[in-house]
Each structure stands twice: as structure tokens, then as C-alpha cells.
Design a protein around this motif. Structure first.
Motif, PDB file in Angstrom:
ATOM      1  N   TRP A 123     -36.408 -44.286  64.886  1.00 18.33           N
ATOM      2  CA  TRP A 123     -36.063 -43.368  63.641  1.00 18.33           C
ATOM      3  C   TRP A 123     -34.916 -42.385  64.165  1.00 18.33           C
ATOM      4  CZ3 TRP A 123     -36.540 -43.250  58.794  1.00 18.33           C
ATOM      5  CH2 TRP A 123     -37.541 -43.833  57.949  1.00 18.33           C
ATOM      6  N   HIS A 124     -34.948 -42.121  65.491  1.00 16.99           N
ATOM      7  CA  HIS A 124     -33.932 -41.190  66.152  1.00 16.99           C
ATOM      8  C   HIS A 124     -32.242 -41.980  65.999  1.00 16.99           C
ATOM      9  CE1 HIS A 124     -31.448 -38.860  68.924  1.00 16.99           C
ATOM     10  NE2 HIS A 124     -32.326 -37.758  68.510  1.00 16.99           N
ATOM     11  N   ARG A 125     -32.683 -43.461  66.338  1.00 10.16           N
ATOM     12  CA  ARG A 125     -31.241 -44.061  66.287  1.00 10.16           C
ATOM     13  C   ARG A 125     -30.887 -44.178  64.768  1.00 10.16           C
ATOM     14  NH1 ARG A 125     -27.879 -46.585  69.236  1.00 10.16           N
ATOM     15  NH2 ARG A 125     -26.948 -48.638  68.434  1.00 10.16           N
ATOM     16  N   PHE A 126     -31.659 -44.506  63.801  1.00  9.51           N
ATOM     17  CA  PHE A 126     -31.666 -44.704  62.465  1.00  9.51           C
ATOM     18  C   PHE A 126     -30.837 -43.397  61.966  1.00  9.51           C
ATOM     19  CE2 PHE A 126     -32.898 -43.999  57.963  1.00  9.51           C
ATOM     20  CZ  PHE A 126     -32.247 -45.234  57.394  1.00  9.51           C
ATOM     21  N   CYS A 127     -31.355 -42.302  62.315  1.00 10.21           N
ATOM     22  CA  CYS A 127     -30.956 -40.918  61.655  1.00 10.21           C
ATOM     23  C   CYS A 127     -29.601 -40.656  62.246  1.00 10.21           C
ATOM     24  CB  CYS A 127     -31.688 -39.912  62.108  1.00 10.21           C
ATOM     25  SG  CYS A 127     -33.419 -39.962  60.840  1.00 10.21           S
ATOM     26  N   PHE A 128     -29.532 -40.667  63.838  1.00 13.09           N
ATOM     27  CA  PHE A 128     -28.070 -40.284  64.547  1.00 13.09           C
ATOM     28  C   PHE A 128     -27.486 -40.981  65.459  1.00 13.09           C
ATOM     29  CE2 PHE A 128     -32.059 -37.029  64.645  1.00 13.09           C
ATOM     30  CZ  PHE A 128     -31.245 -36.182  63.514  1.00 13.09           C
ATOM     31  N   GLY A 129     -27.894 -42.365  65.313  1.00 11.27           N
ATOM     32  CA  GLY A 129     -27.125 -43.551  65.966  1.00 11.27           C
ATOM     33  C   GLY A 129     -27.060 -42.891  67.481  1.00 11.27           C
ATOM     34  N   PRO A 148     -25.527 -47.507  64.866  1.00 14.85           N
ATOM     35  CA  PRO A 148     -24.710 -46.875  65.862  1.00 14.85           C
ATOM     36  C   PRO A 148     -24.122 -45.233  65.421  1.00 14.85           C
ATOM     37  CG  PRO A 148     -24.261 -49.257  65.792  1.00 14.85           C
ATOM     38  CD  PRO A 148     -24.916 -48.951  64.564  1.00 14.85           C
ATOM     39  N   GLN A 149     -23.622 -45.320  64.265  1.00 17.50           N
ATOM     40  CA  GLN A 149     -23.301 -44.110  63.802  1.00 17.50           C
ATOM     41  C   GLN A 149     -24.327 -43.196  63.143  1.00 17.50           C
ATOM     42  OE1 GLN A 149     -20.243 -43.385  64.768  1.00 17.50           O
ATOM     43  NE2 GLN A 149     -20.440 -45.006  65.738  1.00 17.50           N
ATOM     44  N   GLY A 150     -25.675 -43.759  63.021  1.00 15.21           N
ATOM     45  CA  GLY A 150     -26.665 -42.793  62.334  1.00 15.21           C
ATOM     46  C   GLY A 150     -26.573 -43.076  60.654  1.00 15.21           C
ATOM     47  N   THR A 151     -27.405 -42.301  59.969  1.00 16.56           N
ATOM     48  CA  THR A 151     -27.470 -42.543  58.571  1.00 16.56           C
ATOM     49  C   THR A 151     -27.804 -41.016  58.110  1.00 16.56           C
ATOM     50  OG1 THR A 151     -28.778 -44.838  58.750  1.00 16.56           O
ATOM     51  CG2 THR A 151     -28.652 -43.665  56.743  1.00 16.56           C
ATOM     52  N   LEU A 152     -26.997 -40.711  57.210  1.00 17.40           N
ATOM     53  CA  LEU A 152     -26.975 -39.498  56.433  1.00 17.40           C
ATOM     54  C   LEU A 152     -28.234 -39.642  55.419  1.00 17.40           C
ATOM     55  CD1 LEU A 152     -23.437 -37.979  56.286  1.00 17.40           C
ATOM     56  CD2 LEU A 152     -25.111 -37.526  57.921  1.00 17.40           C
ATOM     57  N   PRO A 153     -28.698 -38.476  55.023  1.00 13.83           N
ATOM     58  CA  PRO A 153     -29.741 -38.587  54.035  1.00 13.83           C
ATOM     59  C   PRO A 153     -29.308 -38.739  52.779  1.00 13.83           C
ATOM     60  CG  PRO A 153     -29.757 -36.466  54.991  1.00 13.83           C
ATOM     61  CD  PRO A 153     -28.981 -37.221  55.942  1.00 13.83           C
ATOM     62  N   SER A 154     -29.792 -39.632  51.804  1.00 18.07           N
ATOM     63  CA  SER A 154     -29.037 -39.771  50.363  1.00 18.07           C
ATOM     64  C   SER A 154     -30.348 -39.658  49.400  1.00 18.07           C
ATOM     65  CB  SER A 154     -28.560 -41.029  50.129  1.00 18.07           C
ATOM     66  OG  SER A 154     -29.526 -41.814  50.497  1.00 18.07           O
ATOM     67  N   VAL A 155     -30.156 -39.397  48.228  1.00 14.36           N
ATOM     68  CA  VAL A 155     -31.389 -39.146  47.272  1.00 14.36           C
ATOM     69  C   VAL A 155     -32.048 -40.791  47.292  1.00 14.36           C
ATOM     70  CG1 VAL A 155     -31.737 -39.358  44.790  1.00 14.36           C
ATOM     71  CG2 VAL A 155     -29.869 -37.487  45.977  1.00 14.36           C
ATOM     72  N   CYS A 180     -33.493 -29.953  72.183  1.00  7.71           N
ATOM     73  CA  CYS A 180     -31.983 -29.886  72.094  1.00  7.71           C
ATOM     74  C   CYS A 180     -31.421 -28.961  71.108  1.00  7.71           C
ATOM     75  CB  CYS A 180     -31.649 -31.449  71.361  1.00  7.71           C
ATOM     76  SG  CYS A 180     -32.440 -31.846  69.736  1.00  7.71           S
ATOM     77  N   ALA A 181     -30.111 -28.866  70.848  1.00  8.26           N
ATOM     78  CA  ALA A 181     -29.851 -27.716  70.108  1.00  8.26           C
ATOM     79  C   ALA A 181     -29.730 -28.287  68.467  1.00  8.26           C
ATOM     80  CB  ALA A 181     -28.222 -27.461  70.405  1.00  8.26           C
ATOM     81  N   LEU A 182     -29.511 -27.260  67.658  1.00  7.15           N
ATOM     82  CA  LEU A 182     -29.667 -27.800  66.317  1.00  7.15           C
ATOM     83  C   LEU A 182     -27.993 -28.110  65.852  1.00  7.15           C
ATOM     84  CD1 LEU A 182     -30.972 -27.817  63.492  1.00  7.15           C
ATOM     85  CD2 LEU A 182     -30.112 -25.364  63.233  1.00  7.15           C
ATOM     86  N   SER A 183     -27.777 -29.437  65.764  1.00  5.30           N
ATOM     87  CA  SER A 183     -26.623 -29.788  65.273  1.00  5.30           C
ATOM     88  C   SER A 183     -26.385 -29.825  63.936  1.00  5.30           C
ATOM     89  CB  SER A 183     -26.327 -31.347  66.036  1.00  5.30           C
ATOM     90  OG  SER A 183     -27.324 -32.104  65.288  1.00  5.30           O
ATOM     91  N   HIS A 184     -25.159 -30.069  63.583  1.00  2.00           N
ATOM     92  CA  HIS A 184     -24.962 -30.369  61.889  1.00  2.00           C
ATOM     93  C   HIS A 184     -25.859 -31.384  61.092  1.00  2.00           C
ATOM     94  CE1 HIS A 184     -22.862 -29.882  58.154  1.00  2.00           C
ATOM     95  NE2 HIS A 184     -22.715 -31.238  58.115  1.00  2.00           N
ATOM     96  N   ASN A 185     -25.875 -32.524  61.838  1.00  2.87           N
ATOM     97  CA  ASN A 185     -26.460 -33.601  61.202  1.00  2.87           C
ATOM     98  C   ASN A 185     -28.099 -33.522  61.357  1.00  2.87           C
ATOM     99  OD1 ASN A 185     -24.425 -34.764  60.779  1.00  2.87           O
ATOM    100  ND2 ASN A 185     -24.399 -36.405  62.301  1.00  2.87           N
TER     101      ASN A 185
END
Length: 251
Positions: A123-129, A148-155, A180-185
């Protein structure tokens, strides 16, 4: 039979007209009858306060009420801004419900392949690659979906998640944030998943959101995404009632 009902409720053990200060209620000897025992217990209970604490617990309670491991809040959110965040969040939840009612994300429509429910690393790789380091690097589970590049949430993707999966993912993201820190993604994913939580919350989810509040407060002075952090604080703290006014302000 009617006379029995008209008489009203009766005590399970009727003590009659014997007062609490009867001799068998005041003697130091052990009660010899059930009635005497109940009279003594009733007398003692009337002499106690509504609330009392053991000596050690009273001191512990005082310390808990005055001490906290959370950092002192140095700033509060602008009231109008915080209210607009809550309003936008409510609108998003309504929009998601409308799309769900129209069948978006349902089992009869197109669905995106996702990792298994318990596959934390997947799941971490799915979300953030490869864009974020995975705090669960010691996990031996296989990654099932290559993104590899992660997946942004969509409707469509959010509506694909059922209630159990949503709670599980929120818990994963909050646990990751502890390391970890709070990143944008990361903020985007947390915001999106919170929009899919249903009220009333399960007690375990309340605990997770309380942990999120504590982590966000700890990150507040060093975060590169202050607006995102404060928005998440407003949602977890006020919308889901997991923070006090002293921690995040009143709005």
C-alpha cells in the motif's frame, strides 16, 4: 392483577419501616440477617460522596489533569479559514456520497487493482511509489501492485474502498506519519481517506485520529506544509472531535 400494577414498583427486598439507625445497622458485629446487611450498606452508601478516589489515584488524577506530553500551542488557526476548511470538507463528503449512489466505484464498474488489505508495504508503494521512504521497510510481505510514481487519490478509487478498508488505510497512513514528515502527497491521502470515514467512528478509529492529532501538533513548528497540516488538524480535531480547544483553538 390490576391492583398489583397500580401499586407501582416495589423493592426487591423490602426493609419495611425499620430506620437506618436501627441497632442491627449500627452495631460493630457482623449482620445476622440479609435485611440487617442491606440496612448497613444503605447507611454507609449515604455517608459517601458521589465521587471518591483512593489516595494514590487522587494524586495521579491531579497530575494527569495538569501535565501533558503535547507541545504548547503557540498559534491558533484563523477562525474563518478553519470554518471554510470544514465547509469544503462537508461538501466533498456529500459529493462522494452522490457519486457512490450513482454507482461510481461500484463492483459493476471499472476498478483499479490495489494491494491486499494487510499488505502494508504494498500500500505504501501504491500510494507513494519511490517518492517516499517506507517506514515499514522491515515488513517481509510482497508488494503486489507496481506503481513507481505512486497513485494520487481519485473519486473512483476512494469509492472503491469499503468501510473496513478505509479504516485500515487511515490507520496505516497515521502509523507511517509517526516516523516521517508530513509531505504534500501524505497530506492529500490523509485528507481523502478522512472524507470516506463514516460517523459515528469506531473507538479504534477514534484512537487513531487522536494519535494523528498528537503527531500533527508535534510537527507543527517544523512542517513544510503548514496549511495542509492545519487543515488535517481541523478535520481530525474538530470535525471528528479528537482535539480540545486548548490544542487547536475554537472555531
Amino acid at each position: 392483577m390490576a391492583q398489583l400494577y397500580d401499586a407501582g414498583p416495589r423493592a426487591a427486598l423490602d426493609l419495611g419501616d425499620v430506620p437506618d439507625d436501627a441497632s442491627d445497622a449500627t452495631t460493630e458485629e457482623d449482620p445476622q440477617t440479609v435485611e440487617a446487611f442491606v440496612r448497613r450498606m444503605r447507611k454507609e452508601s449515604r455517608q459517601l460522596g458521589d465521587v471518591f478516589l483512593a489516595d494514590d489515584e487522587a494524586e495521579n488524577s491531579r497530575r494527569r489533569s495538569t501535565a501533558s506530553d503535547l507541545p504548547e500551542t503557540k498559534e491558533t488557526m484563523p477562525v474563518e479559514w478553519a470554518r471554510s476548511v470544514l465547509a469544503d470538507f462537508s461538501d466533498l463528503r456529500l459529493a462522494l456520497e452522490a457519486h457512490a449512489a450513482a454507482g461510481v466505484g461500484g463492483k459493476n464498474g471499472p476498478r483499479m487493482p490495489v494491494p491486499r488489505l494487510k499488505d502494508s508495504r504494498g500500500w505504501h508503494r501504491f500510494c507513494f511509489g519511490d517518492t517516499e521512504a517506507c517506514p515499514d521497510s522491515s515488513d517481509d510481505e510482497e508488494e503486489t501492485v507496481e506503481t513507481p510514481q505512486g497513485t494520487l487519490p481519485s473519486v473512483r478509487l476512494l469509492l472503491q474502498f469499503d468501510f473496513v478498508m478505509t479504516q485500515r488505510l487511515v490507520a496505516m497512513h497515521v502509523r507511517w506519519l509517526d516516523s516521517c514528515a508530513l509531505s504534500h502527497n501524505r497530506a492529500l491521502w490523509l485528507y481523502a481517506l478522512l472524507a470516506r470515514l463514516h460517523k459515528p467512528l469506531h473507538r479504534d478509529t477514534c484512537a487513531v485520529l487522536r494519535q494523528l492529532v498528537k503527531r500533527l501538533l508535534a510537527l507543527r513548528d517544523s512542517c513544510d506544509e503548514p496549511a495542509a497540516l492545519n487543515a488535517l488538524l481541523a478535520l481530525a480535531g474538530r470535525y471528528f472531535d479528537q482535539a480540545s480547544a486548548d490544542e487547536i483553538g475554537s472555531f
